[in-house]
Design a protein around this motif. Structure first.
Motif, PDB file in Angstrom:
ATOM      1  N   PHE B 100       0.839  -1.197   0.000  1.00 26.87           N
ATOM      2  CA  PHE B 100       0.000   0.000   0.000  1.00 26.87           C
ATOM      3  C   PHE B 100       0.873   1.246   0.000  1.00 26.87           C
ATOM      4  N   SER B 103       2.411   1.784  -3.369  1.00 23.53           N
ATOM      5  CA  SER B 103       1.517   2.353  -4.382  1.00 23.53           C
ATOM      6  C   SER B 103       1.197   3.799  -4.085  1.00 23.53           C
ATOM      7  N   GLN B 104       1.019   4.101  -2.795  1.00 28.52           N
ATOM      8  CA  GLN B 104       0.712   5.500  -2.475  1.00 28.52           C
ATOM      9  C   GLN B 104       1.863   6.400  -2.893  1.00 28.52           C
ATOM     10  N   THR B 256       2.396  -5.166  -6.918  1.00 29.80           N
ATOM     11  CA  THR B 256       1.832  -4.320  -5.869  1.00 29.80           C
ATOM     12  C   THR B 256       1.373  -2.976  -6.404  1.00 29.80           C
ATOM     13  N   SER B 258      -0.017  -0.480  -8.931  1.00 22.03           N
ATOM     14  CA  SER B 258      -0.661  -0.449 -10.236  1.00 22.03           C
ATOM     15  C   SER B 258      -0.812   0.988 -10.685  1.00 22.03           C
TER      16      SER B 258
ATOM     17  N   GLY C 191      -5.341   8.000  -4.578  1.00 20.85           N
ATOM     18  CA  GLY C 191      -5.062   7.691  -3.182  1.00 20.85           C
ATOM     19  C   GLY C 191      -6.211   6.947  -2.526  1.00 20.85           C
ATOM     20  N   GLU C 194      -6.565   3.377  -3.790  1.00 19.14           N
ATOM     21  CA  GLU C 194      -5.607   2.477  -3.146  1.00 19.14           C
ATOM     22  C   GLU C 194      -6.079   2.093  -1.756  1.00 19.14           C
ATOM     23  N   LYS C 197      -8.865  -0.271  -1.947  1.00 21.62           N
ATOM     24  CA  LYS C 197      -8.340  -1.551  -2.394  1.00 21.62           C
ATOM     25  C   LYS C 197      -7.675  -2.295  -1.232  1.00 21.62           C
ATOM     26  N   ALA C 198      -6.922  -1.525  -0.431  1.00 19.62           N
ATOM     27  CA  ALA C 198      -6.225  -2.156   0.685  1.00 19.62           C
ATOM     28  C   ALA C 198      -7.213  -2.728   1.691  1.00 19.62           C
ATOM     29  N   ASP C 222      -9.253   1.139 -13.396  1.00 17.19           N
ATOM     30  CA  ASP C 222      -7.839   1.114 -13.746  1.00 17.19           C
ATOM     31  C   ASP C 222      -7.016   0.405 -12.683  1.00 17.19           C
ATOM     32  N   ALA C 223      -7.408   0.597 -11.442  1.00 18.29           N
ATOM     33  CA  ALA C 223      -6.620   0.021 -10.358  1.00 18.29           C
ATOM     34  C   ALA C 223      -7.055  -1.399 -10.027  1.00 18.29           C
TER      35      ALA C 223
END
Ligand SMILES: Nc1ncnc2c1ncn2[C@@H]1O[C@H](COP(=O)(O)OP(=O)(O)OP(=O)(O)O)[C@@H](O)[C@H]1O
Ligand SMILES: Nc1ncnc2c1ncn2[C@@H]1O[C@H](COP(=O)(O)OP(=O)(O)OP(=O)(O)O)[C@@H](O)[C@H]1O
Ligand SMILES: [Mg+2]
Ligand SMILES: [Mg+2]
Lengths: 253, 422, 392, 404, 243
Positions: B100, B103-104, B256, B258, C191, C194, C197-198, C222-223
């Motif tokens: 995470f 990706s951030q 991880t 994307s 952000g 993500e 998603k997490a 997209d993600a």
């Protein structure tokens, strides 16, 4: 009794050592010339005395009060005024309003009639009375210089520093500035006059300070200063071999 | 947050020593006759990072405040905040979830690049004309609109690059025309306060453009088709483990991170254009002339460069950069006449943070803001508020910076030209 | 005095037509209300007069709204008002109308408080926020193996209450929900995506209107957490199929909540309006708020006719007794001065409220599909096809 | 002589006109026109106080609208959350004050189904009408809002002290953006975009001039806003005439020179922020009670741009001109709302009017930098100066030869 | 280098009135002639308007009256940035190097007017490195980091890139060490002889200026005071510094 004591002022800008321990004293209504080549630190010294910038070390006492850590406006109220090398009138305010600023800043506002009267008197003295309601920006460069001097009169400071008052001024206005300086001096105020115009300096001042790249290299009567070899070397930029040529009486011309 | 007391306690401690550090260090450096321009910043950062110990060392040695001393304590302070946060909220994604965080960070950087790129245009205009263009967001919007109309409405199927070029062309012309008509009176010194005039008149332009587009195009969100598809890839082998996997619209790194195609394309294009821009500014005659004018107008005129022409070029170019960002992002975001407001705000924050008029400052400022926003969005425990505060994160950093360094992070080394005057 | 009305008879139409309002929605409503004007006049007008719909721009700002209401009533001389999109606009303007005794039929203002203070002149045909949310969570609970839901909401008067009601409903079904609030106008959701998603949700509900609804859906796709990856309920804007497919090319399999009767049950009026609307705007299908706006005007026209007067009180009386065949279905107001909602054990918000705007859930199952042709997957009463629950 | 007094005279006429207008005007659209005037006065307060800040003192702030928000939200929250009750609820946070209890109602957010969590409502229904709770007086909220505006003005004023022109503009813009984001995000307390409702300015109505006015009547708020405007203009006029005006203009022109002449520039720079912020906050608070709902959208840059444009078009260096400009523009923008048709094409003025407005702003700036109203005022006020100068110059020319 | 017969004027200032404010003329009826291939010096106390005269010639200030003739053509209406095309160059009193750019870039920009001819630019830059070998070592350095004297060299070099026929130069050695100053003066004399340049110099270093100048003007408060060939001024030296 006017009493300005400056001890060991130093100032650096980054790596540039502009003032290197300048000390002098003024007692009473003296009329002092401050001269030195371009970039010698004259304006910087003025700025420090005025409180616009703080010295790195050294002290300034005015009439027993320490002023070197005060803010500009407090210094002004303590009795030290100055003009600027580049004229800084309040361009979009009328001439009269320009004069009122220092008077009101000193807290004379409650007696408006008296202030107005004094302002008119000052304007008359500076031959600006017909312009009193014009914006300062519509005045000529020379008149703006006069206006700046007028503001100082309204401030009624004990010590006045004039930074190149003659620069860019027409001879006929110069007369007025001469009269101005005399008037202020006669009123018992001390004046520090910065100028490159030697004849004016010699004509007006009884004492000269010579600043050379941060050092005060001479302090004395015009005659002694004029003949001081260090001064001649520093200020006239004379070649060593021709030094003899410059010790004539420069004040004559 | 599990142990908010730890976190706020550490923050309180850091703030305390930062304040002590900034105030006393400045005094001390002044007193010791040393350069004070960075004293407050270094003092506060060192105080925050190392508390009384660091400050004592600083005060005893009073070293010259080199760039190293500027950077490391700041990094230390940020690390300390991060550590405190990790202790206080061990189950937070930002602490517990490595992928995470990765990706951030990559999101933050990608967005930061795009932000920085936009801010670059703003700062270019500022460094040469000395004005802050309030119409920057509208140039961004128009860039996207033109690209959309060219690639999707008028000539569907055309090479996307044509749309991008059209966007550049249109905004360049617009910028040049506006500069000629409304900004020229600034140069003859007749305007009392040119900074304010510049702000207001570009403000008027922003207003006009935004509503003009709304009146003519309408307010339904539009979006251009994806400019390019990724080739399908799976590296190093078709079997796991792999490093890169792509689908048409997405790319995944290390299983991880994307990155979506449009965003990736935009960021890469921004970097390429940035390089081109740097090349332009540093290697071509016109670019050098632009920089020369920004450094010293009179000297440039003496050398035969027409400063008025450079003003026009700078304004048009600055607007064009924003439009370029817009035309690249119109394939990623839905487009409306109001779309420019947020990136414009962001650019303002960035240029002030980086130091008005500094090109590297703008770009680094962009990345900092991108990262700060990513951190804020990702780490603030309250999910509902984390994203609502996005507009504020950059501002908070900005406020702190301005308190400690009123000229922003990268104030110009040798100020001159317009930058020196205002 | 009934027929002594000045011609043409004016009816106000509120719609946000400039920022910060939701201009897209406003323009749709404006177009629909102008169609209403056309159709009423074609059918002979009202009280022997032509009807004129005076469109007024609320800008989505409550303080503008009250001014606009004031202007419509006192300067333009409207006898009734329809339309309105933002709830805050409704809240701010309803008192003005009520005090001036001008009936208002609000079209798309969901917030419960609008009818909650039981004002005599205020009616609403939009669904109640608290009630509309119920369809959201009830549909969600049908998702197989659902444990965790992520809700993306705009932090507006529409989004936040809807998110809260939904969360509460889901909790009652034993499902945990996390809400992510975003500022309207946000373009970049990387952000948040993500973060969602997490959290590995089993279902995503989007309660963002405007371009936010598109931006988020596409960026989520997209993600890898888009409609094709996990069950995903898109925002209202997804109903605008043409814009949906343009803005969210990967929007396949998304669920969308619809207000109004399903298309297969549409009456002729709705079908015709849809055709006209598509022809005029070039859109794929008419949005539900446009239908509501249309009905809010035509129901007023019918009420004026039935009251045989432009007097506010008489129109209210007519409205309370009305049965209007609108594009949304049969519209009527069971509770009001004749019968208090409490008589049926209902809350005050049911006052002058159309009780059964149909609520359905559709799913885009083929790429490029039109929202009006997509299967209705919930509720069973309207169901035209089974839901497909994607799974990674 | 009379020429110089024309503006004053015109001003008095204008004041008299606005004072009697509500009594003589009786057309159908009376409430609408009254509303426009109230809004016009509101913007006039903002534009004139902003002109003091930006035009006189040279502090080019974009945060002015933020202060109206502070004023409005302070009074809104105050009236929304605080009550006085003779008995303890034992549910809310409450403090005994004399024989009364100061009740702080718990925030319940925007959802209607959480209404039951409102501690005061619960208590009230438990008391079942046996206890009367008093709401806080509106005027106190307005005063609090004004004070809060001043406090924030002080903070921002101190914060922006070292900032130069462009930095100041951008920083204040950011400040109001943070404020907006915070209000939008803290929904539980501020109710976010749903907006927080406020009580009427005069909840019980008011008796004025021997007539009773209902709480919804426009006349009382009209006069409240009008007097607030007059008060603000009065204060501004007094400030501009007194040493304050002189000093802030001096510091706009040249801060260092002003300091060298004894002006405490820091104090006046901060003071001008405090005073103008308080005006904005007061206007915001009153307006909020008049509109009765406040949302964070009021803090959007768009609203700020309106104020700036009004002040600029009126004349930013003359607060009266800015105020008049605001009222005129408010009306113009309303008049421009009416769409028209050219042949078949419908020109939808709801949108084009803002395009026109933007163009007007640019053109005014380009060709009449002092705005449109202020040159007219100056023509009367300063027209004689040139004549006077010329007349006196002849006489003085000799003694002041340099000026020839 | 002093020709016996009167050389033709290259630049001529006739009856010039200039001021910064509308009714205060710093310069009043100024007349100056710069003779071809000679060095003409303008001397006078601080603030008499020497720099102002040069600024007016170069177009930074618009004269209120008078003519400025370059090779007989009035150049008042030619914009500043086109003056270089006429062969007129100017080195102001305040150093005007581009401080954030490298030495080489600075020099290159001197060739702006013939930028299309890359070879020529390269050659001229090289020629400058020959003239100032110090600069060659520092070619990649940022100019702002050089000493004041070296910056002055960069500026002179940049100006010479365009091969002007007429050079206006304002206090070329202010702030330079004596050694360097000598070099600059030597170079200026050299330029007139070798490169056929005409120079109009404003200076405070009276002795040095008199050594290299062919013809001298002395100003007082914006007006001509004396003028004459430099050799006539030997005894009047002391008159200068007190204006
Ligand atoms: N704020 C500053 N930052 C850096 N250097 C400065 C600053 N102010 C002055 N200096 C430098 O200090 C030196 C002395 O400047 P100052 O203005 O005091 O000279 P001066 O004696 O008044 O000269 P002049 O006669 O030309 O007015 C100069 O080299 C100047 O460049
Ligand atoms: N930008 C300006 N604005 C207003 N007045 C100016 C300006 N520049 C110069 N002056 C004034 O014009 C007069 C002449 O200045 P100028 O620079 O030409 O003097 P100078 O003879 O070159 O002196 P120096 O030897 O000190 O360089 C001075 O009195 C100066 O104050
Ligand atoms: Mg000086
Ligand atoms: Mg000079």
């Amino acid at each position: 009794m006017i009493d300005l004591v400056v001890t060991g002022l130093t100032k650096r800008f980054g790596g540039l050592h502009v003032l290197k321990g300048v000390s002098f004293e003024i007692h009473g209504p003296e009329l002092i010339g401050l001269i030195g080549p371009n970039g010698a630190g004259k304006t910087t010294l003025t700025n420090i005395l005025d409180g616009a910038i703080k010295p790195n070390s050294g002290t300034v006492y005015l009439n027993g009060e320490r002023i070197d850590q005060l803010q500009s406006f407090e210094v002004a109220r303590a009795g030290l005024g100055r003009t600027f090398q580049v004229t800084r009138s309040f361009r979009r305010m009328t001439v009269l309003e320009n004069l009122l600023v220092p008077a009101l800043a000193l807290g004379h506002g409650h007696n408006r009639a008296e202030v107005d009267e004094k302002a008119m008197e000052v304007l008359e003295f500076l031959t600006l009375e017909h312009l009193r309601n014009e914006y300062a920006q519509s005045l000529s460069g020379g008149q703006q210089k006069l206006l700046e001097l007028g503001r100082l009169l309204m401030l009624d400071a004990d010590v006045i520093i004039l930074d190149e008052p003659f620069a860019g001024v027409h001879p006929s206005l110069m007369e007025i500035i001469y009269r101005y300086i005399e008037r202020v001096n006669e009123a018992g105020k001390a004046i520090i006059l910065i100028s490159h115009q030697m004849d004016s300096i010699f004509a007006l001042c009884k004492r000269l300070l010579v600043l050379n790249y941060g050092d005060l290299i001479a302090d004395g009567t015009p005659d002694t200063v004029k003949n001081d070899p260090t001064v001649i070397e520093a200020y006239l930029g004379a070649d060593d071999d021709e030094q003899g040529a410059t010790n004539g009486d420069q004040a004559a011309s | 947050m599990e142990f908010p007391n730890i976190f706020w306690g550490v923050i309180g401690w850091m703030i305390f020593w930062a304040v002590v550090g900034s105030v006393i260090t400045r005094r001390l450096y002044l007193h010791k006759d040393l350069d004070t321009s960075n004293a407050a910043f270094v003092g506060s950062m060192l105080g925050a990072a190392m508390g009384p110990i660091g400050l004592a060392a600083l005060w005893l040695k009073t070293p010259e405040l080199t760039n190293r001393l500027l950077v490391w304590p700041a990094v230390g302070a940020v690390t300390l905040i991060a550590a405190a946060f990790a202790f206080a909220d061990p189950s937070n994604n930002c602490v517990a979830n490595g992928s995470f965080v990765a990706s951030q960070i990559s999101n933050g950087i990608i967005l930061g690049i795009i932000y920085g790129f936009m801010a670059l245009g703003l700062t270019l205009i500022f460094s040469i004309l000395g004005i802050v263009s309030f119409a920057h967001g509208e140039f961004y919007m128009i860039g996207g609109m033109v690209a959309y109309f060219v690639t999707t409405v008028w000539f569907p199927g055309i090479y996307p690059i044509v749309g991008i070029l059209a966007a550049c062309l249109v905004t360049f012309a617009l910028g040049a025309a506006f500069e000629r008509m409304f900004l020229t009176p600034m140069y003859d010194g007749k305007i009392e306060r040119p900074v304010e005039y510049g702000i207001l008149v570009t403000f008027g332009l922003a207003f006009t453009l935004q509503y003009f587009i709304q009146a003519t195009v309408g307010a339904n969100p539009v979006k251009a088709r994806r400019f390019f598809d990724f080739p399908r890839l799976r590296l190093p082998t078709a079997e796991d483990p792999w490093l890169i996997k792509t689908s048409r619209g997405n790319m995944e790194l290390f299983d991880t991170i994307s990155i979506s195609n449009p965003r990736f394309v935009a960021a890469v294009a921004c970097v390429l254009v940035l390089l081109a821009l740097l090349y332009f500014l540093h290697r071509t005659w016109t670019g050098k002339a632009l920089r020369a004018v920004s450094l010293d107008r009179e000297a440039a005129a003496i050398a035969g460069i027409n400063p008025d022409r450079m003003n026009m070029l700078a304004f048009a170019l600055g607007g064009m950069i924003a439009a370029l960002a817009g035309s690249l992002l119109v394939q990623a975001f839905s487009w409306l006449p109001q779309v420019g407001a947020i990136p414009a705000m962001r650019s303002f924050v960035i240029v002030v943070l980086g130091g008005l008029g500094s090109l590297p400052g703008a770009f680094l400022g962009g990345i900092i803001v991108g990262l700060v926003e990513a951190t804020g969005t990702g780490c603030v425990p309250d999910a509902q508020k984390a994203a609502s505060y996005i507009p504020a994160y950059g501002m908070i950093v900005l406020t702190l910076t301005l308190l400690l360094r009123p000229t922003g992070l990268f104030g110009r080394r040798f100020s001159g030209g317009a930058h020196g005057k205002f | 005095a009934a027929l002594a009305a000045k011609c043409p008879i004016k009816i106000g139409g509120l719609a946000p037509l400039s920022a910060p309002g939701a201009v897209g929605g406003g323009e749709a409503m404006r177009d629909a209300m102008l169609f209403a004007e056309r159709d009423i006049n074609a059918a002979g007008g009202v009280l022997g007069c032509d009807v004129k719909v005076v469109i007024a721009d609320t800008e989505g700002l409550p303080e503008k709204a009250s001014a606009i209401m004031e202007k419509l009533i006192t300067q333009d001389g409207v006898v009734a008002v329809g339309g309105a999109y933002h709830s805050s606009v409704g809240v701010a303007s309803k008192d003005v109308a009520n005090n001036r005794k001008i009936p208002v039929v609000f079209a798309e203002t969901w917030n419960d408080t609008i009818t909650g203070d039981k004002q005599k002149y205020i009616f609403r045909i939009a669904p109640l926020s608290s009630w509309a949310s119920a369809t959201l969570w009830k549909a969600a609970l049908l998702v197989p193996n659902i444990k965790k839901v992520a809700i993306l909401t705009e932090n507006t008067d529409y989004g936040i209450p809807a998110a809260e009601e939904t969360t509460r409903g889901l909790k009652s079904g034993g499902v945990e929900a996390v809400t992510f609030g975003v500022d309207i106008g946000t373009q970049d959701y990387s952000g948040i995506v993500e973060r969602i998603k997490a959290g590995k949700p089993d279902y995503i509900i989007v309660l963002a209107t405007g371009e936010a609804g598109y931006n988020f859906a596409q960026q989520a796709a997209d993600a890898g957490i888009g409609p094709q990856d996990i069950p995903f309920q898109a925002g209202q804007v997804a109903l605008e199929s043409k814009a949906w497919w343009e803005n969210v090319p990967d929007g396949n399999m998304a669920f969308v909540q619809r207000i109004g009767t399903p298309v297969n049950l549409w009456n002729k009026k709705a079908l015709k309006l849809n055709e006209d609307y598509k022809a005029k705007t070039g859109k794929g299908a008419i949005e539900s708020y446009a239908l509501e706006a249309y009905d809010s005007i035509s129901i007023l026209a019918q009420a004026i006719n039935e009251a045989e007067s432009t007097d506010g009180a008489k129109i209210v009386e007519a409205l309370e007794n009305i049965s209007h065949e609108g594009t949304l279905g049969r519209i009527y107001f069971p509770y009001g001065t004749k019968k208090d909602p409490s008589a049926d054990g209902k809350g005050d918000e049911w006052w002058h409220q159309w009780p059964d705007p149909a609520m359905t859930m559709i799913q885009y199952q083929k790429e490029g599909q039109n929202s009006t042709e997509s299967p209705i997957v919930w509720p069973d009463a309207y169901k035209t096809g089974p839901a497909i629950y994607v799974k990674k | 002589m009379s020429r110089q007094h024309t503006p004053q005279l015109a001003g008095l006429v204008l004041i008299a006109f606005f004072a009697v207008f509500p009594f003589v005007y009786s057309a159908n659209d009376y409430p609408y026109i009254m509303h426009l005037l109230i809004t016009g006065f509101f913007y006039a307060i903002l534009a004139s106080s902003w002109s003091m800040l930006a035009g006189y003192a040279g502090q080019f702030s974009f945060g002015h609208m933020g202060f109206t928000g502070i004023g409005a939200y302070t009074t809104a929250l105050f009236c929304h959350y605080i009550y006085l009750s003779p008995e303890a609820t034992n549910l809310c946070t409450e403090y005994a004050i004399g024989d009364q209890f100061l009740i702080f109602v718990n925030p319940i957010g925007v959802t209607s189904s959480t209404l039951s969590q409102d501690c005061l409502r619960q208590a009230l229904s438990a008391w079942d009408g046996s206890v009367q709770v008093t709401a806080m007086p509106v005027w106190l909220g307005i005063i609090l809002g004004t004070v809060m505006g001043g406090v924030f003005g002080l903070l921002i004023g101190l914060l922006v002290l070292p900032l130069r022109a462009a930095y100041l503009a951008l920083f204040t813009l950011g400040f109001s953006e943070i404020l907006r984001a915070a209000i939008s995000a803290e929904i539980a307390i501020t109710r976010g975009q749903a907006g927080i409702e406020l009580p009427y300015l005069f909840d019980q109505g008011i008796t004025l001039f021997g007539r009773h006015f209902d709480k919804t009547d426009k006349l009382p708020p009209y006069f409240v806003m009008f007097f607030l405007l007059l008060t603000c203009l009065g204060i501004l006029a007094w400030l501009a005439k007194s040493k304050f005006g002189l000093f802030v203009r001096a510091l706009r022109e040249d801060q260092d020179a002003a300091a060298a002449l004894g002006v405490n520039t820091t104090r006046y720079k901060v003071l001008v922020f405090v005073i103008t912020s308080m005006m904005a906050a007061a206007a915001g608070a009153v307006m909020a009670h008049y509109v009765r709902i406040i949302t964070p959208n009021n803090l959007m840059i768009l609203q700020m741009s309106l104020v700036v444009a009004m002040a600029v078009i009126g004349g930013v260096e003359n607060f009266v001109a800015a105020a008049i400009g605001a009222i005129i523009i408010e009306f113009t923008l309303e008049l421009l709302r009416n769409s028209f048709e050219v042949g078949d094409i419908v020109i939808d003025m709801t949108i084009w009017r803002l395009v026109i407005f933007g163009v007007l702003l640019m053109i005014t700036l380009r060709f009449s930098r002092n705005g449109i109203i202020s040159p007219i005022i100056n023509h009367f006020l300063r027209g004689h100066v040139a004549k006077e100068t010329v007349a006196k110059r002849g006489a003085a020319a000799e003694s002041a030869g340099g000026s020839s | 280098m002093i020709d016996t017969q009167e050389p033709q004027a290259c630049l001529e200032i006739k009856g010039l009135d200039v001021g910064y404010y509308k009714d205060l003329n710093i310069l009043q009826d100024l007349n100056i002639k710069a003779r071809r291939n000679q060095i003409t010096a303008i001397l006078g106390a601080n603030g008499v308007g020497k720099s102002t005269a040069l600024k007016a010639v170069f177009g930074f200030l618009r004269p209120n009256a008078g003519e400025i003739l370059l090779e007989g053509e009035n150049i008042i209406d030619i914009p500043t940035h086109e003056k270089i095309l006429k062969g007129l160059a100017y080195i102001p009193q305040q150093p005007g190097v581009f401080k954030d750019m490298t030495v080489e870039e600075n020099l290159q920009l001197g060739g702006w007017t013939f930028r299309r001819d890359k070879q020529q630019v390269r050659d001229k830059v090289e020629a400058n490195y020959e003239r100032f070998p110090v600069l060659k070592e520092k070619r990649k350095q940022i100019t702002g980091e050089l000493s004041g004297g070296q910056q002055r060299m960069v500026e002179i070099g940049r100006t010479l890139m365009a091969e002007p026929k007429m050079l206006l130069i304002d206090e070329p050695t202010a702030g330079l060490s004596k050694m360097l100053a000598q070099e600059v003066y030597a170079m200026l004399s050299d330029l007139t002889t070798r490169d056929n340049l005409t120079i109009l110099i404003v200076d405070q270093e009276i002795r040095q200026a008199l050594k290299i100048a062919d013809y001298v003007y002395v100003l007082e408060l914006g007006r001509n005071k004396f003028e004459g060939p430099a050799k006539d001024f030997d005894d009047l030296e002391k008159a200068f510094w007190v204006g």
